[in-house]
Design a protein around this motif. Sequence first.
Motif, PDB file in Angstrom:
ATOM      1  N   LYS A   1      36.688 -16.748 -16.788  1.00 44.31           N
ATOM      2  CA  LYS A   1      37.856 -17.079 -17.753  1.00 44.31           C
ATOM      3  C   LYS A   1      38.986 -16.410 -17.502  1.00 44.31           C
TER       4      LYS A   1
ATOM      5  N   PHE B   1      40.853 -17.969 -14.730  1.00 42.31           N
ATOM      6  CA  PHE B   1      41.505 -19.398 -15.219  1.00 42.31           C
ATOM      7  C   PHE B   1      42.760 -19.085 -15.925  1.00 42.31           C
TER       8      PHE B   1
ATOM      9  N   TYR C   1      32.962 -30.155 -17.344  1.00 42.15           N
ATOM     10  CA  TYR C   1      34.095 -29.079 -17.145  1.00 42.15           C
ATOM     11  C   TYR C   1      35.273 -29.690 -17.583  1.00 42.15           C
TER      12      TYR C   1
ATOM     13  N   GLU D   1      38.966 -25.661 -14.951  1.00 43.00           N
ATOM     14  CA  GLU D   1      37.697 -24.854 -15.058  1.00 43.00           C
ATOM     15  C   GLU D   1      36.550 -25.254 -13.985  1.00 43.00           C
TER      16      GLU D   1
END
Length: 345
Positions: free
Chosen positions: A72, A75, A149, A153
């Motif tokens: 995360k 991202f 997804y 991501e």
Amino acid sequence: MNKKPVTYRDSGVDIKAGYEAVKLMQQHVKSTFRKEVLTDIGGFGGLFSLDVERFKKPVLVSGTDGVGTKLKIAFMMDKHDTVGIDCVAMCVNDIICSGAEPLFFLDYIACGRLLPEKAALIVEGVARGCREAGCSLIGGETAEMPGFYPDGEYDIAGFAVGVVDRDRIIDGSSIRPGDIVIGLPSSGLHSNGFSMVRKIFFGMAKISTGDYIPELGCTLGEELLKPTRIYAGTVLELIENFEIKGIAHITGGGFFENLPRVLPKGRDIIVRRSSWEVPPVFHLIQKTGDVDEREMFSTFNMGIGLVLITSPYEGDKLVSLLKTKGEKACIIGEVVDGNGEVKVI
């Protein structure tokens, strides 16, 4: 009714992008090849010729893992060239705990929409990790899964295989009271505890990845994305020169879960908290989230990424050798009689 023929691309899967991604990956993959690799990428399986003459009784050791919610952070920062190192590290650091030499690695990347350049960056990181670990990236899979997804991501997981002679397997069975516990420093959080980290920094404190944190000396995002250390080269050299009785990779579950995994029955480990300097990021997490110290040691590596257990006769010599190589290793505790527990004092 005149209907337009449906193509795979209409459903969200771009086969041409897959071909382009493979082309971009090739140079990174080939840079990891050991002499035992028999195939190029693109086949249905990776072939690796085990040199059985090097081992009297070769035993294969395997491990698999991913990067978890640390992704995360990648991202959020749109930075994808280091998470592959994490994936390799999480796998090879596990198998070296048995004394195994990493031989080869395979990865699996799943995404909503395949962007060849991004996939190539991820694999570039995987290849860097493999070169550092001394193993070959001999295969992998990139799966485009639209609707599964979100765009932008992905997930990545890996699988490592190593080899060790049966008579040289490190399993902790010879650990005795009085043995020395040595800690090798981590590069930071590595790849564990990020669900808590994200809750504390982004949910509670409302800090952003681009915020500069004076006590860290960098932005929060830069600190959180530091790649997991790979210990393979260090460990393989040590087991050639010292009697290493046990090795523990400090990952999810921290000290309290991972150290008991190498202990025989009737043994405890006492860890002396003051024997090393805990990196600032852990203090920041604890202070910002008001986290109990036991919870910290149950979740994070606290600055110690790998633990070695050896006899008291070899502890000082081992640490001295590591220091000559620039490794900030230190004796962090000892083995005592007990019930398979770890006590941090």
